[in-house]
Design a protein around this motif. Structure first.
Motif: not given
Length: 82
Positions: A21-32, A59-65
């Motif tokens: 589980k991700c327990v961050a209160n916010e995440i940013l998913v963005a392009s690589d 495959m071109s996305t990343c979790c910036k958090s």
């Protein structure tokens, strides 16, 4: 509003919890590309100021958090654990 559950298998992330589980209160998913071009302080807390970053595949996305679990800078992005 329904609570979302974010699943993550990156167990060395500061926001990772038992059960993948991700327990961050916010995440940013963005392009690589955005992830590579922007500093770590550009994250979910600044998302409303970013331009959309369309991609063609997951495959071109990343979790910036991501913040390394052993990092002394766990507050670099202003995101908190829930």
């Amino acid at each position: 509003m329904t609570q979302q559950h974010i699943h993550c298998t990156v167990d060395n992330c500061h926001y990772w919890a038992q059960g993948n589980k991700c327990v961050a209160n916010e995440i940013l998913v963005a392009s690589d590309q955005l992830g590579a071009d922007q500093p770590d302080r550009i994250d979910a807390t600044t998302a409303q100021n970013l331009n959309p970053t369309p991609v063609n595949t997951c495959m071109s996305t990343c979790c910036k958090s991501f913040v390394a679990g052993n990092s002394p800078n766990t507050n670099v992005d202003g995101i908190k654990k829930q």
